[in-house]
Design an enzyme around this catalytic site. Structure first.
Site, PDB file in Angstrom:
ATOM      1  N   GLY A 256      73.027  45.657  30.965  1.00  0.00           N
ATOM      2  CA  GLY A 256      73.145  47.098  30.762  1.00  0.00           C
ATOM      3  C   GLY A 256      73.793  47.764  31.963  1.00  0.00           C
ATOM      4  O   GLY A 256      75.015  47.769  32.136  1.00  0.00           O
ATOM      5  N   ARG A 257      72.955  48.290  32.849  1.00  0.00           N
ATOM      6  CA  ARG A 257      73.462  49.105  33.961  1.00  0.00           C
ATOM      7  C   ARG A 257      74.416  48.353  34.869  1.00  0.00           C
ATOM      8  O   ARG A 257      75.352  48.937  35.424  1.00  0.00           O
ATOM      9  CB  ARG A 257      72.278  49.672  34.753  1.00  0.00           C
ATOM     10  CG  ARG A 257      71.550  50.761  33.971  1.00  0.00           C
ATOM     11  CD  ARG A 257      70.164  50.991  34.497  1.00  0.00           C
ATOM     12  NE  ARG A 257      69.311  49.829  34.302  1.00  0.00           N
ATOM     13  CZ  ARG A 257      68.039  49.763  34.654  1.00  0.00           C
ATOM     14  NH1 ARG A 257      67.477  50.801  35.238  1.00  0.00           N
ATOM     15  NH2 ARG A 257      67.329  48.670  34.424  1.00  0.00           N
TER      16      ARG A 257
ATOM     17  N   GLN B  55      74.614  49.778  17.070  1.00  0.00           N
ATOM     18  CA  GLN B  55      73.171  49.900  16.897  1.00  0.00           C
ATOM     19  C   GLN B  55      72.873  51.185  16.142  1.00  0.00           C
ATOM     20  O   GLN B  55      73.541  52.201  16.353  1.00  0.00           O
ATOM     21  CB  GLN B  55      72.521  49.953  18.284  1.00  0.00           C
ATOM     22  CG  GLN B  55      71.003  49.922  18.256  1.00  0.00           C
ATOM     23  CD  GLN B  55      70.388  50.138  19.623  1.00  0.00           C
ATOM     24  OE1 GLN B  55      70.798  51.030  20.354  1.00  0.00           O
ATOM     25  NE2 GLN B  55      69.403  49.331  19.977  1.00  0.00           N
TER      26      GLN B  55
ATOM     27  N   TYR C 137      61.370  55.422  19.896  1.00  0.00           N
ATOM     28  CA  TYR C 137      62.083  56.178  18.867  1.00  0.00           C
ATOM     29  C   TYR C 137      61.361  56.019  17.519  1.00  0.00           C
ATOM     30  O   TYR C 137      60.271  55.446  17.463  1.00  0.00           O
ATOM     31  CB  TYR C 137      63.556  55.754  18.841  1.00  0.00           C
ATOM     32  CG  TYR C 137      64.248  56.088  20.160  1.00  0.00           C
ATOM     33  CD1 TYR C 137      64.288  57.408  20.613  1.00  0.00           C
ATOM     34  CD2 TYR C 137      64.807  55.111  20.965  1.00  0.00           C
ATOM     35  CE1 TYR C 137      64.887  57.743  21.829  1.00  0.00           C
ATOM     36  CE2 TYR C 137      65.411  55.428  22.181  1.00  0.00           C
ATOM     37  CZ  TYR C 137      65.444  56.751  22.603  1.00  0.00           C
ATOM     38  OH  TYR C 137      66.021  57.080  23.806  1.00  0.00           O
TER      39      TYR C 137
ATOM     40  N   SER D 289      74.575  45.515  26.574  1.00  0.00           N
ATOM     41  CA  SER D 289      73.442  46.165  25.909  1.00  0.00           C
ATOM     42  C   SER D 289      73.845  47.563  25.431  1.00  0.00           C
ATOM     43  O   SER D 289      74.669  48.225  26.070  1.00  0.00           O
ATOM     44  CB  SER D 289      72.301  46.278  26.928  1.00  0.00           C
ATOM     45  OG  SER D 289      71.057  46.331  26.285  1.00  0.00           O
ATOM     46  N   PRO D 290      73.289  48.024  24.307  1.00  0.00           N
ATOM     47  CA  PRO D 290      73.629  49.385  23.867  1.00  0.00           C
ATOM     48  C   PRO D 290      73.219  50.413  24.909  1.00  0.00           C
ATOM     49  O   PRO D 290      72.094  50.363  25.423  1.00  0.00           O
ATOM     50  CB  PRO D 290      72.804  49.576  22.583  1.00  0.00           C
ATOM     51  CG  PRO D 290      72.077  48.313  22.327  1.00  0.00           C
ATOM     52  CD  PRO D 290      72.315  47.362  23.443  1.00  0.00           C
TER      53      PRO D 290
ATOM     54  N   ARG E 284      66.064  45.338  17.731  1.00  0.00           N
ATOM     55  CA  ARG E 284      65.542  45.508  19.099  1.00  0.00           C
ATOM     56  C   ARG E 284      64.093  45.998  19.030  1.00  0.00           C
ATOM     57  O   ARG E 284      63.805  47.028  18.413  1.00  0.00           O
ATOM     58  CB  ARG E 284      66.398  46.491  19.892  1.00  0.00           C
ATOM     59  CG  ARG E 284      65.776  46.809  21.253  1.00  0.00           C
ATOM     60  CD  ARG E 284      66.728  47.467  22.217  1.00  0.00           C
ATOM     61  NE  ARG E 284      67.608  46.487  22.848  1.00  0.00           N
ATOM     62  CZ  ARG E 284      68.262  46.691  23.991  1.00  0.00           C
ATOM     63  NH1 ARG E 284      68.130  47.832  24.632  1.00  0.00           N
ATOM     64  NH2 ARG E 284      69.049  45.767  24.500  1.00  0.00           N
TER      65      ARG E 284
ATOM     66  N   ALA F 226      73.812  53.526  20.713  1.00  0.00           N
ATOM     67  CA  ALA F 226      73.180  53.730  19.416  1.00  0.00           C
ATOM     68  C   ALA F 226      73.856  54.874  18.666  1.00  0.00           C
ATOM     69  O   ALA F 226      74.211  55.896  19.259  1.00  0.00           O
ATOM     70  CB  ALA F 226      71.705  54.054  19.625  1.00  0.00           C
TER      71      ALA F 226
HETATM   72  C1  FMN Z   1      72.495  55.027  30.188  1.00  0.00           C
HETATM   73  C2  FMN Z   1      71.626  54.166  29.332  1.00  0.00           C
HETATM   74  C3  FMN Z   1      71.602  54.356  27.958  1.00  0.00           C
HETATM   75  C4  FMN Z   1      70.833  53.519  27.123  1.00  0.00           C
HETATM   76  N1  FMN Z   1      70.912  53.669  25.768  1.00  0.00           N
HETATM   77  C5  FMN Z   1      70.327  52.738  24.970  1.00  0.00           C
HETATM   78  C6  FMN Z   1      70.607  52.696  23.587  1.00  0.00           C
HETATM   79  O1  FMN Z   1      71.433  53.438  23.050  1.00  0.00           O
HETATM   80  N2  FMN Z   1      69.946  51.770  22.846  1.00  0.00           N
HETATM   81  C7  FMN Z   1      69.071  50.869  23.405  1.00  0.00           C
HETATM   82  O2  FMN Z   1      68.511  50.051  22.689  1.00  0.00           O
HETATM   83  N3  FMN Z   1      68.838  50.867  24.725  1.00  0.00           N
HETATM   84  C8  FMN Z   1      69.465  51.745  25.514  1.00  0.00           C
HETATM   85  N4  FMN Z   1      69.308  51.667  26.872  1.00  0.00           N
HETATM   86  C9  FMN Z   1      68.557  50.528  27.440  1.00  0.00           C
HETATM   87  C10 FMN Z   1      69.549  49.401  27.782  1.00  0.00           C
HETATM   88  O3  FMN Z   1      70.164  48.888  26.623  1.00  0.00           O
HETATM   89  C11 FMN Z   1      68.836  48.248  28.512  1.00  0.00           C
HETATM   90  O4  FMN Z   1      67.875  47.691  27.657  1.00  0.00           O
HETATM   91  C12 FMN Z   1      68.175  48.709  29.795  1.00  0.00           C
HETATM   92  O5  FMN Z   1      69.065  49.505  30.565  1.00  0.00           O
HETATM   93  C13 FMN Z   1      67.714  47.520  30.644  1.00  0.00           C
HETATM   94  O6  FMN Z   1      68.790  46.659  30.931  1.00  0.00           O
HETATM   95  P1  FMN Z   1      69.552  46.717  32.360  1.00  0.00           P
HETATM   96  O7  FMN Z   1      68.511  46.513  33.429  1.00  0.00           O
HETATM   97  O8  FMN Z   1      70.525  45.572  32.290  1.00  0.00           O
HETATM   98  O9  FMN Z   1      70.213  48.038  32.481  1.00  0.00           O
HETATM   99  C14 FMN Z   1      70.028  52.508  27.711  1.00  0.00           C
HETATM  100  C15 FMN Z   1      70.010  52.362  29.102  1.00  0.00           C
HETATM  101  C16 FMN Z   1      70.809  53.153  29.887  1.00  0.00           C
HETATM  102  C17 FMN Z   1      70.811  52.911  31.391  1.00  0.00           C
END
Ligand code: FMN
Length: 382
Positions: free
Chosen positions: A334-335, A103, A190, A25-26, A238, A61
């Site tokens: 993501g995390r 993204q 955003y 994930s971004p 998204r 992003a």
């Molecule tokens: C450090 C961090 C930065 C993130 N930056 C973005 C981003 O640039 N674009 C986006 O769409 N979501 C962003 N997110 C959301 C993640 O893409 C993801 O949707 C969210 O963390 C939930 O997924 P997870 O539980 O697997 O972490 C970010 C999340 C984290 C933790």
């Protein structure tokens, strides 16, 4: 032999074949150097993820204008000078077969803040003293994201048209850098989300009011980006499928919007939620594993468009079930990938898809397989 899709089956979107159903994930890192340019850390980070084996790897992003950043430390794609420095990142992602993706973001009213670990507060004189000047933010309406945050200026029609062009120009640059999939960030409060949600869009012109007017900005951006982005490459959008706030954007609206986006040539709806105002979110929704998967499932079924599920997907068995049960076409991690960049390779082992480390870089896999064999021989002789 089953032909049923599963976590390690490939997926073809336009001319791109993604080797498995796992996306990274971004995730913004907020560690860009001057002028939104990448640093050595980015290369390490995306190189690790490239080795990790996800089929599709989104970078964080990239801002379409300088004012479209969240912090002073965001990566950008608002100028031609930003293309070349991204190429090594694209190559690091693709070196082991992952599809490099990115993204596009405009942070809107959630921009001009400090980094999360520095308080995530609006920039002011104190931050200016350390070189982080605040800037004028823009949004659908002059409504701040949180109490005490910057009051954004409502975009006028010229400003909207300029931004549509900025998204298209950034999409062209992303293609030049070598990215092979693109995601328009229309979620998490955003700029684009600020137009979609009735809580943040108080306009009474062509860009505010009913569903058709609130979605107009995103549809214009999508149309321009689709025209600028190569026809053979897939486009994702998204969405925050629900606002997670009383009176906000609804899942029914997301389904209706997904149909319109599909008609404009969007290949995948990436299904997230919330984030309209970081500190006012009421958290109406419980958060068990895969809590946003139902949005991906419903949009996939009712809008007839492929979906990407994301949000607290952390175990290989659950991720596999999402694909097998046809709830989404891709799962994004993501995390969990920050915790363990080799999550996809380890999931392949856990699901017995790659029991012998053959998907690992051979210079590691050979040793790991030998070690596993001798460990199990040791156990057998005990
Ligand atoms: C450090 C961090 C930065 C993130 N930056 C973005 C981003 O640039 N674009 C986006 O769409 N979501 C962003 N997110 C959301 C993640 O893409 C993801 O949707 C969210 O963390 C939930 O997924 P997870 O539980 O697997 O972490 C970010 C999340 C984290 C933790």
């Amino acid at each position: 032999m089953t032909t049923e899709p599963h976590l390690f089956s490939s997926l073809s979107l336009r001319d791109v074949t993604i080797p498995n159903r796992i996306a990274i994930s971004p995730m913004q890192q907020y560690v860009a150097g001057k002028d939104g340019l990448p640093t050595a850390f980015h290369l390490q980070h995306y190189g690790r993820l490239g080795i990790g084996g996800a089929g599709l790897i989104f970078t964080e992003a990239l801002a379409v204008t300088p004012e479209g950043r969240v912090t002073h430390h965001d990566l950008g794609l608002w100028s031609d000078a930003q293309v070349e420095p991204l190429v090594p990142i694209v190559e690091a992602i693709a070196a082991r077969g992952g599809v490099p993706a990115t993204q596009l973001i405009h942070a809107g009213r959630k921009g001009s803040v400090g980094r999360p670990w520095e308080g995530y507060n609006p920039l002011d004189e104190t931050t200016a003293a350390r070189g982080e000047e605040p800037w004028q933010t823009f949004a659908a309406s002059a409504v701040p994201a949180n109490p005490g945050w910057h009051v954004p200026a409502a975009l006028n029609k010229n400003g909207i048209a300029r931004l549509v062009d900025a998204y298209a120009a950034a999409a062209r640059r992303a293609a030049r850098a070598g990215f092979r999939a693109l995601n328009i960030h229309a979620a998490h409060g955003y700029l684009i989300h600020s137009f979609l949600s009735p809580l943040s869009n108080r306009r009474d012109d062509d860009y505010g009011g009913d569903f058709a007017r609130r979605t107009r900005f995103l549809l214009e951006v999508t149309d321009a980006v689709r025209a600028a982005w190569p026809a053979g490459l897939p486009l994702f959008v998204r969405l925050s499928c629900v606002d997670d706030q009383e009176g906000g954007w609804t899942l029914d609206e997301s389904v209706a919007l997904a149909r319109l986006l599909k008609d404009l040539g969007v290949d995948v709806i990436d299904c997230s939620s919330g984030g309209l105002g970081e500190r006012t979110t009421t958290r109406l929704i419980a958060r068990p594993e895969g809590y946003q998967v139902p949005y991906a499932e419903r949009i996939r079924a009712e809008a007839g468009v492929p979906t990407q599920a994301v949000g607290l997907i952390t175990t290989p068995a659950f991720a596999d079930s999402v694909i097998r049960e046809g709830r989404a076409d891709i799962v994004a991690i993501g995390r969990e990938a920050l915790l363990n960049p080799h999550w996809p390779l380890q999931a392949a082992r856990a699901l017995n898809h790659d029991p012998n480390f053959s998907a690992w870089p051979p210079s590691w896999g050979w040793w790991l397989e030998k070690r596993a064999r001798s460990a199990s021989a040791g156990r057998a002789s005990r």
